[in-house]
Design an enzyme around this catalytic site. Structure first.
Site, PDB file in Angstrom:
ATOM      1  N   HIS A 271       3.108  -4.973  -0.626  1.00 16.16           N
ATOM      2  CA  HIS A 271       2.554  -6.251  -0.176  1.00 16.16           C
ATOM      3  C   HIS A 271       2.453  -7.191  -1.370  1.00 16.16           C
ATOM      4  CE1 HIS A 271      -0.073  -9.177   1.777  1.00 16.16           C
ATOM      5  NE2 HIS A 271       0.337  -8.653   2.899  1.00 16.16           N
ATOM      6  N   ASP A 328       2.168  -3.399   8.882  1.00 14.82           N
ATOM      7  CA  ASP A 328       3.286  -3.041   9.770  1.00 14.82           C
ATOM      8  C   ASP A 328       3.557  -1.548   9.834  1.00 14.82           C
ATOM      9  OD1 ASP A 328       4.651  -6.016   8.530  1.00 14.82           O
ATOM     10  OD2 ASP A 328       4.077  -5.663  10.614  1.00 14.82           O
TER      11      ASP A 328
END
Ligand code: SDX
Length: 392
Positions: A271, A328
């Site tokens: 991320h 996700d």
């Protein structure tokens, strides 16, 4: 203008705006909306209430919540001519492509710009897109599955309707499963907003030219589609299924992800902001366990995901690069348990992110932010004379 230009591709160290909507602390893994922790909201609120909070800045009173819900229900119908547009799509189209263009097509039946200086017009534009976007998402699902298009059923709640419109078939009454609704509601809360991510930045920059709310959201859908962003939830499931078909050999895929010469990345890992656990991934992993317990079912792919996570987090490559599971990584496992096809996973992400896109567009317009227009460092050819074709 000769001013100093600093190159920052990917805007890794650029603050694009000031915002009061969402606070992230990437080191500590903190996510808050309007000051409320994501943990509190996931446990105590519901998606429509969090949408109101994210968009308008305060948790609604009961009266404000009921008015918001009623006003949204006033707009769940789509102009019948929208069917002519969706009929033009082949069954093979990707639902995200249908959703993006159909959202823009709404401008044919609604004013192109929502006048932010007229609070009534702004509010009407917001409840309209909140109402019509899930219908278009369900239509994208029906279209790509050769099924008839459903309308919203205004006797149902917002999240119940999403499942109802996707799965109701004309020959049967669709039975709402409260366990599925609860799981989906929490998942949508966890996607509501995430400060200046790629698709939200897209919505802001498109809106900064005074393009309308619907056109800006349409652009956000396209940006979300990419597999490095919202498209990752579909790519994670495809990766987990590939590992499953490969005898569950997670070590082989971790080695591929570490190999500089191999373009393969561990989807659902890493991320830009979180250099620690993504708080949403923790909550989604817990929600997945609860859902399977409530449903009395299981999914072998969840065990593979947990094994992959464990082995990756023990590997120094991932530790050194601070790569942890993101939002996700587990979400697709829940969508699959709800019977949602993998091609619709990113559409579900878009439904969850809609209030965030709306809130950020509204804030940008009310703050009268200037049109987004970055500069560049030119590294091309110096001045040179034109050469006519017959001399080249
Ligand atoms: C979302 O921004 C948001 O908030 C997004 C989001 C939201 O709510 O809006 O949180 C939603 O998009 C989550 C991310 C979903 N994407 C994926 O899961 C795809 C896989 N992850 C990556 O491609 C990547 O981690 C990103 C895109 C998420 C972040 O990319 P960055 O910040 O640009 O980091 P990078 O690509 O420069 O990677 C840094 C290093 C690189 O190695 P070096 O070149 O330094 O040697 O880490 C490596 C990368 O190769 N790396 C990975 C990796 N992610 C980064 N290596 C293997 N597998 C991975 N998943």
């Amino acid at each position: 203008t000769g001013g100093l230009i600093t190159l920052d591709s990917g805007f890794k160290n650029t603050g694009a705006c000031e915002s009061k909507i969402t606070f992230l602390d990437g080191e500590k893994g903190i996510l808050r909306h309007r000051g409320y922790s994501i943990e509190d909201l996931a446990k105590g609120s519901n998606f429509l209430e969090v949408s109101y909070l994210v968009i308008f800045g305060e948790l609604p009173t009961k009266a404000q919540y009921e008015k918001f819900e009623k006003d949204i229900k006033r707009h769940t119908l789509l102009n019948e001519e929208m069917k002519n547009i969706i009929d033009g799509y082949p069954k093979s189209a990707h639902p995200m492509g249908i959703l993006s263009s159909m959202t823009c097509a709404l401008t044919a039946f609604n004013p192109i710009t929502v006048n932010v200086n007229d609070p009534v017009a702004l509010y009407e534009g917001i409840v309209k897109i909140m109402a019509k976007f899930p219908v278009l998402a369900a239509w994208a699902h029906s279209k790509t599955h050769g099924m008839p298009l459903n309308y919203a059923d205004n006797s149902l709640g917002y999240v119940e309707n999403i499942l109802n419109m996707m799965f109701k078939i004309p020959t049967e009454t669709y039975k709402i499963n409260p366990i599925a609704v609860k799981a989906l509601d929490e998942l949508l809360i966890l996607h509501a907003d995430h400060e200046q991510n790629c698709s939200t930045s897209t919505v802001r920059i498109v809106g900064s030219s005074e393009a309308g709310l619907f056109a800006s959201i349409s652009a956000g859908v396209s940006a979300l589609w990419g597999r490095l962003h919202g498209g990752a939830n579909q790519a994670v499931l495809e990766m987990l299924e590939a590992i499953q078909n490969d005898g569950g050999d997670v070590e082989k895929y971790i080695a591929k992800a570490k190999d500089k010469d191999d373009p393969f990345r561990l989807m659902g890992f890493g991320h830009r902001v979180y250099k620690n656990f993504d708080p949403r991934a923790r909550l989604i992993k817990k929600a997945a366990d609860e859902l399977f317990e409530d449903l009395g079912t299981s999914d072998p792919v969840l065990a593979i995901a947990k094994h992959l996570e464990k082995v990756a987090l023990e590997d120094e490559y991932f530790a050194e690069k601070k790569l942890y599971p993101n939002v996700d990584f587990y979400s697709g496992i829940i969508y699959r348990a709800l019977g949602i096809p993998v091609q619709m996973f990113t559409v579900m992400f878009a439904i969850g992110r809609l209030p965030g896109w709306i809130a950020q567009w509204r804030e940008m317009r009310l703050n009268k932010e200037p049109i987004g227009r970055p500069r560049q460092l030119y590294i091309g050819e110096p001045l040179r004379p034109f050469v006519p074709m017959d001399k080249r």
